[in-house]
Structures are given as C-alpha cells and as structure tokens.
Design a protein around this motif. Structure first.
Motif, PDB file in Angstrom:
ATOM      1  N   LEU A 117       0.861  -1.185   0.000  1.00  0.00           N
ATOM      2  CA  LEU A 117       0.000   0.000   0.000  1.00  0.00           C
ATOM      3  C   LEU A 117       0.896   1.234   0.000  1.00  0.00           C
ATOM      4  O   LEU A 117       1.319   1.710   1.039  1.00  0.00           O
ATOM      5  N   ARG A 118       1.186   1.753  -1.177  1.00  0.00           N
ATOM      6  CA  ARG A 118       2.124   2.868  -1.303  1.00  0.00           C
ATOM      7  C   ARG A 118       1.383   4.171  -1.027  1.00  0.00           C
ATOM      8  O   ARG A 118       1.007   4.920  -1.915  1.00  0.00           O
ATOM      9  N   LYS A 136       3.918  16.658  -7.882  1.00  0.00           N
ATOM     10  CA  LYS A 136       3.334  15.317  -7.867  1.00  0.00           C
ATOM     11  C   LYS A 136       2.409  15.069  -9.057  1.00  0.00           C
ATOM     12  O   LYS A 136       2.341  13.957  -9.595  1.00  0.00           O
ATOM     13  N   GLN A 137       1.710  16.084  -9.481  1.00  0.00           N
ATOM     14  CA  GLN A 137       0.701  15.906 -10.540  1.00  0.00           C
ATOM     15  C   GLN A 137       1.263  15.307 -11.824  1.00  0.00           C
ATOM     16  O   GLN A 137       0.672  14.372 -12.382  1.00  0.00           O
ATOM     17  N   PRO A 138       2.406  15.781 -12.338  1.00  0.00           N
ATOM     18  CA  PRO A 138       2.931  15.146 -13.549  1.00  0.00           C
ATOM     19  C   PRO A 138       3.471  13.741 -13.324  1.00  0.00           C
ATOM     20  O   PRO A 138       3.677  12.991 -14.274  1.00  0.00           O
ATOM     21  N   ALA A 139       3.723  13.383 -12.048  1.00  0.00           N
ATOM     22  CA  ALA A 139       4.259  12.048 -11.747  1.00  0.00           C
ATOM     23  C   ALA A 139       3.164  10.990 -11.748  1.00  0.00           C
ATOM     24  O   ALA A 139       3.295   9.925 -12.366  1.00  0.00           O
ATOM     25  N   ASP A 140       2.028  11.246 -11.035  1.00  0.00           N
ATOM     26  CA  ASP A 140       0.967  10.236 -10.956  1.00  0.00           C
ATOM     27  C   ASP A 140      -0.433  10.841 -10.883  1.00  0.00           C
ATOM     28  O   ASP A 140      -1.383  10.147 -10.498  1.00  0.00           O
ATOM     29  N   LEU A 141      -0.569  12.095 -11.230  1.00  0.00           N
ATOM     30  CA  LEU A 141      -1.832  12.833 -11.176  1.00  0.00           C
ATOM     31  C   LEU A 141      -2.327  13.006  -9.742  1.00  0.00           C
ATOM     32  O   LEU A 141      -2.508  14.102  -9.255  1.00  0.00           O
ATOM     33  N   CYS A 142      -2.567  11.868  -9.071  1.00  0.00           N
ATOM     34  CA  CYS A 142      -2.986  11.936  -7.670  1.00  0.00           C
ATOM     35  C   CYS A 142      -2.756  10.578  -7.029  1.00  0.00           C
ATOM     36  O   CYS A 142      -2.621   9.567  -7.716  1.00  0.00           O
ATOM     37  N   THR A 143      -2.732  10.572  -5.712  1.00  0.00           N
ATOM     38  CA  THR A 143      -2.592   9.310  -4.987  1.00  0.00           C
ATOM     39  C   THR A 143      -3.836   8.455  -5.213  1.00  0.00           C
ATOM     40  O   THR A 143      -4.956   8.962  -5.229  1.00  0.00           O
ATOM     41  N   SER A 144      -3.629   7.165  -5.372  1.00  0.00           N
ATOM     42  CA  SER A 144      -4.722   6.242  -5.664  1.00  0.00           C
ATOM     43  C   SER A 144      -5.874   6.390  -4.665  1.00  0.00           C
ATOM     44  O   SER A 144      -5.683   6.180  -3.454  1.00  0.00           O
ATOM     45  N   PRO A 145      -7.070   6.729  -5.130  1.00  0.00           N
ATOM     46  CA  PRO A 145      -8.223   6.799  -4.224  1.00  0.00           C
ATOM     47  C   PRO A 145      -8.526   5.456  -3.562  1.00  0.00           C
ATOM     48  O   PRO A 145      -8.986   5.412  -2.418  1.00  0.00           O
ATOM     49  N   LEU A 146      -8.249   4.357  -4.286  1.00  0.00           N
ATOM     50  CA  LEU A 146      -8.485   3.031  -3.721  1.00  0.00           C
ATOM     51  C   LEU A 146      -7.578   2.793  -2.515  1.00  0.00           C
ATOM     52  O   LEU A 146      -8.028   2.312  -1.465  1.00  0.00           O
ATOM     53  N   GLN A 148      -6.210   5.044  -0.622  1.00  0.00           N
ATOM     54  CA  GLN A 148      -6.653   5.925   0.457  1.00  0.00           C
ATOM     55  C   GLN A 148      -7.884   5.359   1.163  1.00  0.00           C
ATOM     56  O   GLN A 148      -7.990   5.387   2.388  1.00  0.00           O
ATOM     57  N   ARG A 149      -8.811   4.819   0.368  1.00  0.00           N
ATOM     58  CA  ARG A 149     -10.038   4.267   0.947  1.00  0.00           C
ATOM     59  C   ARG A 149      -9.755   3.031   1.785  1.00  0.00           C
ATOM     60  O   ARG A 149     -10.332   2.836   2.865  1.00  0.00           O
ATOM     61  N   LEU A 150      -8.849   2.183   1.289  1.00  0.00           N
ATOM     62  CA  LEU A 150      -8.487   0.974   2.035  1.00  0.00           C
ATOM     63  C   LEU A 150      -7.899   1.338   3.400  1.00  0.00           C
ATOM     64  O   LEU A 150      -8.270   0.748   4.428  1.00  0.00           O
ATOM     65  N   ALA A 151      -6.983   2.314   3.401  1.00  0.00           N
ATOM     66  CA  ALA A 151      -6.379   2.738   4.660  1.00  0.00           C
ATOM     67  C   ALA A 151      -7.433   3.340   5.588  1.00  0.00           C
ATOM     68  O   ALA A 151      -7.462   3.051   6.799  1.00  0.00           O
ATOM     69  N   TYR A 152      -8.312   4.154   5.037  1.00  0.00           N
ATOM     70  CA  TYR A 152      -9.355   4.791   5.841  1.00  0.00           C
ATOM     71  C   TYR A 152     -10.272   3.743   6.480  1.00  0.00           C
ATOM     72  O   TYR A 152     -10.585   3.809   7.672  1.00  0.00           O
ATOM     73  N   GLU A 153     -10.699   2.780   5.687  1.00  0.00           N
ATOM     74  CA  GLU A 153     -11.618   1.763   6.193  1.00  0.00           C
ATOM     75  C   GLU A 153     -10.958   0.915   7.282  1.00  0.00           C
ATOM     76  O   GLU A 153     -11.590   0.574   8.285  1.00  0.00           O
ATOM     77  N   PHE A 154      -9.693   0.575   7.076  1.00  0.00           N
ATOM     78  CA  PHE A 154      -8.999  -0.233   8.091  1.00  0.00           C
ATOM     79  C   PHE A 154      -8.897   0.538   9.402  1.00  0.00           C
ATOM     80  O   PHE A 154      -9.178   0.008  10.489  1.00  0.00           O
TER      81      PHE A 154
END
Length: 280
Positions: A117-118, A136-146, A148-154
């Motif tokens: 989970l990077r 950061k935007q030209p590197a990966d646009l944004c951090t994976s929402p998935l 972020q959601r996994l970490a939040y739910e845990f």
C-alpha cells in the motif's frame, strides 16, 4: 534517486551512535557557502535510520533544527519506522520542535499497514504542500483513491493501535533473533560490529577493512543468503565493507539459518585475505 532526478548535488554525512555527525554537517555547509554554493535542505531519518537502525538523540534533534534556522535550510524528516519502537522512550519528532515552518515531515503506511500500500502523509506549511502537489501531478496525477479508501476503512473499522502493538512484538522477536544469531555465528574478529536498533527493520553490519561486500555477494547467494550491499547507501560509493540486514520478512528460524550461512561466508573471506582470528 528523487534528489538525483532533480540534479541535486548530494553530500553524505556520517552517522554516529547518536545520529548524524552535526559537526561534519556544519563543516560541509560552510564549505559549500565558501564555494559560492547554496545548501538547500537536510534529509534525515531520525528514528531507526535506514540503513543503520540508529536513532538520533534529542539533543541532536534540537541542534540540527538550530543549524537549519541559522543557515536558512529546509529539513526533510522521513519517519517511516517511528511507530515500530520495541524499547526505550519515544523521542519527539523534529517537526514537533519546529516553530518556523522549515521542517517537512513525511510518513508512510507501507511499514505499519501493508507493504504494498504505497500511501504516505506529508506534514508541512501550506506553501510547501502547494509546491509538492504541483510536482506530484505530472508524476501520478494523484494518490490512488483506492489505496486511500483501504487505509481509511482499516483505521476506522479496526483497532489500528492494537495492530501496531502486534507487529511491534513480531518485529521485536525477529530483531532479537537476528542479534542473538549474530553473536553466535559471526566470526570473532575485533573489526566486525553491528548496530543494536531500538526499533525499525534493519541492522547495519560492518566488516574489517579489506573485505568487499559487493565482491562477496555472489558467494553469499550461492549459500542462498542475501543482504543489501552497503556502498549503495553512500553518496560517494564508499562503505565497501558494510551491509544492511533486514529482519522484517523471514521467520526467526530462517533468520538464524541465514546468519549462520552469512557467518560462514564471512569466515571464508577472512581466511582468504589472511585475517582469520581463532575462535575461542
């Protein structure tokens, strides 16, 4: 690698038992200024440093912050391992001592929640974060929402602190196992030494001058044991007689066997260069 991508000129500073050698740091800053160069930032891993496992003392945390203030430098405080403390009292983050907004704190979930989970966190002034977002935007646009959601739910569904306590005990056992195995299986040579970290995931092993862990690596692989060659962590490519050992993934049984095999390889290398010391 990140600094190299932006063509930064990197200067390595030695580690002592209580963290970065701040006298040498100041000497290097003054040397750069005398050459018309402008030092910009200090990168630190104060807790359980990668690769050495060393923890920076509180006195040095305060002093490096004062140095940054005196020379108008940014400090990048990397804290991936701080929650993985097995013993001793936790020390304050340098960011918590910062009153001028010059410390950038970065933390990650990859060492405490899931290695794959990077997902990381940055704590800095609004101005700095705004610039980081642009980079950061030209590197990966944004951090994976998935992710972020996994970490939040845990974190919201389960007891994250209990999880941290559990993995601390797992890693503590593995660290203790590796330290015991090093005592048992390393050749008895006055120049062989290793760190004894209070937390984190790594132990730093130093061998006698004359041994080259890069050259030795294929012979270790033949015994099905591996390490990270120490010179990879030096800006100038030195440290040929050092290596990083990681205890996070293997079982205690594999750790013992791996250190036993590594000790045999090192013993053979010592014999080869004529520096073997009789084991009492």
């Amino acid at each position: 690698q990140s600094f190299t991508a932006f063509q930064a000129e990197k200067v390595g500073i030695p580690q002592r038992e209580d963290g970065m050698d701040l006298e040498i740091l100041e000497e290097k800053i003054e040397e750069a200024l005398s050459q018309g160069k402008r030092p910009k930032l200090i990168y630190l891993v104060p807790d359980f440093h990668n690769p050495t496992g060393i923890t920076m003392s509180l006195a040095k945390r305060r002093k490096v912050l004062k140095l940054a203030e005196r020379y108008d430098l940014i400090i990048v405080e990397d804290d991936p391992y701080g929650r993985l403390r097995f013993e001793g009292e936790p020390l304050p983050l340098i960011k918590s001592l910062d009153r001028t907004g010059r410390v950038i704190l970065i933390m990650t979930f990859s060492k405490t929640l899931c290695p794959g989970l990077r997902l990381a966190v940055i704590v800095a002034s609004k101005g700095i974060i705004s610039e980081v977002v642009k980079l950061k935007q030209p590197a990966d646009l944004c951090t994976s929402p998935l992710s972020q959601r996994l970490a939040y739910e845990f974190i919201t569904r389960y007891d994250f602190e209990a999880h941290i306590r559990r993995i601390r005990e797992i890693y503590r056992l593995k660290r203790d196992t590796m330290l015991e195995a090093l005592e048992q299986y390393m050749p008895k040579h006055p120049e062989i030494r290793w760190t004894r970290p209070q937390g984190g995931l790594f132990i730093w092993l130093t061998l006698p001058e004359g041994l080259d862990t890069q050259e030795m690596f294929p012979r270790a692989i033949e015994r099905n044991v591996a390490y990270v060659v120490g010179s990879a962590f030096f800006v100038d490519g030195s440290g040929h007689n050092t290596m990083r050992l990681a205890f996070s993934e293997p079982t205690p049984e594999l750790i013992r066997e791996g250190i036993k095999r590594l000790g045999e390889v090192i013993e053979e290398e010592l014999t080869h260069i004529g520096e073997a010391v009789a084991v009492k």
